[in-house]
Every structure is written in C-alpha cells, then in structure tokens.
Design a protein around this motif. Structure first.
Motif, PDB file in Angstrom:
ATOM      1  N   UNK A  41     -33.264 -26.901  13.196  1.00 38.35           N
ATOM      2  CA  UNK A  41     -33.119 -28.366  13.058  1.00 38.35           C
ATOM      3  C   UNK A  41     -32.531 -28.865  14.384  1.00 38.35           C
ATOM      4  N   UNK A  42     -33.413 -29.436  15.265  1.00 31.65           N
ATOM      5  CA  UNK A  42     -32.889 -29.916  16.544  1.00 31.65           C
ATOM      6  C   UNK A  42     -31.956 -31.103  16.343  1.00 31.65           C
ATOM      7  N   UNK A  43     -30.992 -31.248  17.230  1.00 34.66           N
ATOM      8  CA  UNK A  43     -30.207 -32.480  17.248  1.00 34.66           C
ATOM      9  C   UNK A  43     -31.016 -33.545  17.966  1.00 34.66           C
ATOM     10  N   UNK A  44     -30.956 -34.774  17.470  1.00 36.45           N
ATOM     11  CA  UNK A  44     -31.610 -35.884  18.171  1.00 36.45           C
ATOM     12  C   UNK A  44     -30.798 -36.177  19.436  1.00 36.45           C
ATOM     13  N   UNK A  45     -31.394 -36.938  20.309  1.00 33.85           N
ATOM     14  CA  UNK A  45     -30.692 -37.329  21.552  1.00 33.85           C
ATOM     15  C   UNK A  45     -29.349 -37.982  21.208  1.00 33.85           C
ATOM     16  N   UNK A  46     -29.364 -38.870  20.220  1.00 30.36           N
ATOM     17  CA  UNK A  46     -28.130 -39.597  19.863  1.00 30.36           C
ATOM     18  C   UNK A  46     -27.095 -38.627  19.287  1.00 30.36           C
ATOM     19  N   UNK A  73     -26.843 -32.185   9.701  1.00 30.10           N
ATOM     20  CA  UNK A  73     -27.884 -31.299  10.242  1.00 30.10           C
ATOM     21  C   UNK A  73     -27.950 -30.007   9.432  1.00 30.10           C
ATOM     22  N   UNK A  74     -26.789 -29.450   9.095  1.00 27.86           N
ATOM     23  CA  UNK A  74     -26.792 -28.201   8.331  1.00 27.86           C
ATOM     24  C   UNK A  74     -27.303 -28.413   6.911  1.00 27.86           C
ATOM     25  N   UNK A  75     -26.842 -29.479   6.266  1.00 27.89           N
ATOM     26  CA  UNK A  75     -27.274 -29.709   4.883  1.00 27.89           C
ATOM     27  C   UNK A  75     -28.784 -29.889   4.821  1.00 27.89           C
ATOM     28  N   UNK A  76     -29.343 -30.619   5.791  1.00 25.20           N
ATOM     29  CA  UNK A  76     -30.803 -30.836   5.808  1.00 25.20           C
ATOM     30  C   UNK A  76     -31.543 -29.517   5.993  1.00 25.20           C
TER      31      UNK A  76
END
Ligand SMILES: Nc1ncnc2c1ncn2[C@@H]1O[C@H](COP(=O)(O)OP(=O)(O)OP(=O)(O)O)[C@@H](O)[C@H]1O
Ligand SMILES: CC(=O)N[C@H]1[C@@H]2OC[C@@H](O2)[C@@H](O)[C@@H]1O[C@H](C)C(=O)O
Length: 367
Positions: A41-46, A73-76
């Motif tokens: 799950x990549x982090x978005x730029x923001x 991010x982890x839960x998703x």
C-alpha cells in the motif's frame, strides 16, 4: 502456543517512506514452513509529506495526523488478508537514538487489533533498547531461518538495502533450538534514503530509478573519502543508525552536478557495505541482497566490484527481496507469541537475548 505453525502477517513501513509492505508466512517461529502472498500500500504524496514532517519526533510531540496516516494505510492493506491468524506490526520509525531517548515506531497496535479483530504484536524494538541493545536490526533471526530454509551449509550474508543498509552474517551450521547461534548483524550505513532525498530535492523524483542518473555521473573521490572518515565506520558492531544520521551526505555533494551527486551517493552506500563486510567472522559463500536497492544496477555493480564473494539478489536463493522484511516481522511476531527471543548480544548488543514486542490480543489466535 506450543510449536504450532501459524499464518502470520508481517507488515513493514520502512525508512524510505514509500509505503507499507505486508506478507504472509506460515511458521512456528523457528522454521519457515510456507510463504504466502504479499501486498503493498503506497503512501500518497500528501501522506508521505506528513510522515516526513514527523521524522525525528517522539510520542507526545503532535503526531496525530501522522498516526492516522500509519493506522489508515495498515488497516486498508491488512483488511485484504482475512486468513492471517496473527499480525506483526512494525509501524513507522520516526526516531532512533538507542543510546539516548530510545527508539520510536509510530503505530498503535492495540487500536489495529481492535480494528482488524486479529491479535497484533507490535513495539518490537523498545525492550531491546531498554536492555542496552541497539534495537536494530531485528531481521537477523529471520535471516538465520532463511539460511536454514535455503539449506545453506556454509556461512552466508544477507544485505538489506532499504533507506538504511543492514548486514547479517550467519553460520547455519550452528544453532540452538530457540536462539540462532552464529550470527553477527549491524547497520552498514545509509543506503537509499539520502539518494531519494537528493533526487527529491533537486528533481522532484521519488528515487533514482534503475540508477539512471548515477549511471551518467562520475564518483567524486574526495567526497567519498570524507564520508568514510565518519566515526560510525570505526565503531565495532553491533551498531545501528537513524534514517537521517548521515545528513552530511547532502552537504558533501552539494556542489556536484545532479548525475555526479547521485553517482557519489550511490558509491557511498556501496562503500559503507564494503567496510561492513570486513567485520564478517569468516568470508560468506555469497552476499544475498534484499530490499529496494537491489533493483538499482549501478549500486549492485559497485558492490560486485568491491566485494570478494558473489553479490546476488536474494531471488537467486528462491527468496522474495521485496517481501523479506515484512515476512521477518510476521516471523518475529510468532516468536514473541511463543515467548522466544527476537534479538541477542551479537545482533543488537543487548545484554542478554530478549523477546521484544507488546501483544494486543483480541482472541484471533487459538493457542
Ligand atoms: N528500480 C529501482 N531503482 C532504484 N532504486 C530503487 C528501485 N526500486 C526501489 N528502489 C529504492 O528502494 C527504496 C525502497 O526500498 P525498501 O522498500 O527496501 O526500503 P524500506 O523498507 O523503506 O527501508 P528500510 O529497510 O530501511 O526500512 C526506494 O525508496 C528506492 O530508493
Ligand atoms: C530503527 C529502525 O527502524 N531501523 C531499521 C532501518 O531500516 C534498515 C535498518 O535501519 C534496520 O536497522 C532496521 O530495519 C530492519 C528491518 C531490521 O530491523 O532488521
């Protein structure tokens, strides 16, 4: 838990700040029985901006927004793995000063356990630091299990090229049931994080993809020599680093062109590993490289040119270098649930073998 083998899901949000990796592994905490699927799950730029701004901060220092990024991010990602019986949640390292304020991995394992309805092991590093250890690297016990899984019969070394680099030398012929015997581990130096920072600042890029920029540049020998004069390289292992401990690297290459700066920083990461290899108690049969840096052909060529044994990606041994760290924290979670150590004097300098990790139970794991 006895020696039951469970499907553990390890998840790692690394120092590169690119995203969260998760991987399933079936293990009893001693042996690898089966590898399962992984996810990312990549982090978005923001989101990455929020995490970057939180680097260097400690609990209580205004981290609500960063915490919600990590938790979300982890839960998703973890919601896609209903088959996981136990979760190993590393969290995001924000600060690491083992001889100072401690070590800080952002993430609330208790809240994640509630959200997922799964038992979660987390806060892997604090107990080691409390006992005088470096708190890192923690993958070495897993590297030992990988060496056994590969049926290695001579010493091998594992190199993780993440934001920071870390090296494990392992002799698979020696072990006890609960504590792998012959291991030496330590952080080698900065790896991808400063290169990412350089190309981010100058060109707005995430990373020097495939070493394309470094390949066009010349290494500045003077800057490389100054870098290697850092006291860190004279310290005996075990030793560990915070992501930004080598922020001087950016100063050393400030006057260089983009390509020369990228080439020089890549050479710095490789030279740090070469220095580290000198600590191996005996020459390893080969150096197995994991982590994102193995995708950088310029870095791999520099390593191969400067190291006496073959330097190959872990895939050469049948392992998955994009998932190995996440698998490590699934494996370590099972060890914690077993009450077994996750680090030892030779891996972190801790006073005695210690099992890190808090366990937040919601009853998913039948013991
Ligand atoms: N094709 C590529 N070319 C160059 N560099 C790459 C490539 N793919 C990945 N990388 C580098 O690898 C990094 C990601 O590596 P990895 O996921 O192993 O790090 P991490 O887990 O965040 O770090 P750490 O192990 O320090 O916690 C990227 O940020 C990038 O710098
Ligand atoms: C404090 C911390 O998070 N350290 C990380 C970092 O990233 C690489 C290197 O520095 C290593 O020491 C460690 O991660 C790996 C997964 C480990 O603990 O083995």
């Amino acid at each position: 838990m006895g020696a039951r083998s469970v499907w553990a899901l390890g998840c790692m949000s690394g120092t590169s700040l690119d995203g969260v990796d998760a991987a399933l592994i079936r293990t009893d905490g001693a042996q690898i029985h089966e590898f399962g699927r992984g996810g990312y799950r990549p982090y978005s730029e923001a989101e990455r901006r929020v995490l970057k701004a939180a680097l260097g901060r400690w609990p209580g220092e205004g981290l609500e927004e960063a915490l919600s990024v990590v938790q979300r991010a982890h839960a998703e990602l973890l919601a896609d793995f209903p088959e996981a019986e136990l979760v190993g949640f590393h969290g995001q390292t924000l600060a690491h000063e083992p001889q100072g304020r401690g070590t800080h991995q952002l993430g609330d394992g208790a809240a994640l356990a509630e959200a997922l309805g799964r038992d979660v092991v987390w806060d892997f590093r604090s107990a080691d630091v409390a006992l005088g250890g470096e708190g890192a690297p923690l993958a070495p016990f897993y590297h030992f299990a990988c060496a056994k899984w590969m049926k290695a019969d001579r010493p091998v070394a594992f190199l993780n090229l993440g934001g920071v680099g870390n090296l494990t030398w392992v002799d698979p012929r020696k072990s006890s049931p609960e504590i792998p015997g012959a291991l030496l581990a330590f952080d080698t130096g900065p790896a991808n994080a400063p290169i990412n920072d350089l190309v981010g600042e100058r060109l707005g890029l995430d990373c020097d993809r495939d070493g394309a920029l470094a390949a066009q540049g010349e290494v500045a020998d003077g800057a490389l020599e100054l870098f290697l004069e850092e006291g860190f390289f004279r310290r005996m292992p075990p030793k560990s680093l915070d992501r930004d401990d080598f922020s001087l690297m950016l100063d050393l290459v400030r006057e260089l062109s983009d390509a020369d700066a990228a080439a020089t920083m890549t050479a710095m990461a490789a030279a740090a590993v070469m220095q580290g290899m000198e600590h191996c108690p005996s020459p390893p049969e080969r150096l197995l490289v994991t982590g994102g840096g193995r995708h950088n052909p310029v870095m791999m060529a520099m390593l191969a040119a400067g190291i006496d044994c073959p330097v190959v990606p872990v895939e050469a041994a049948g392992l998955d270098g994009d998932m190995l760290e996440a698998q490590a924290f699934g494996f370590l979670a099972v060890r914690v649930a077993q009450g077994w150590p996750t680090s030892a004097p030779a891996t972190t300098g801790v006073a005695a073998p210690v099992g890190g990790g808090q366990v937040s139970r919601v009853g998913s794991l039948v013991v």
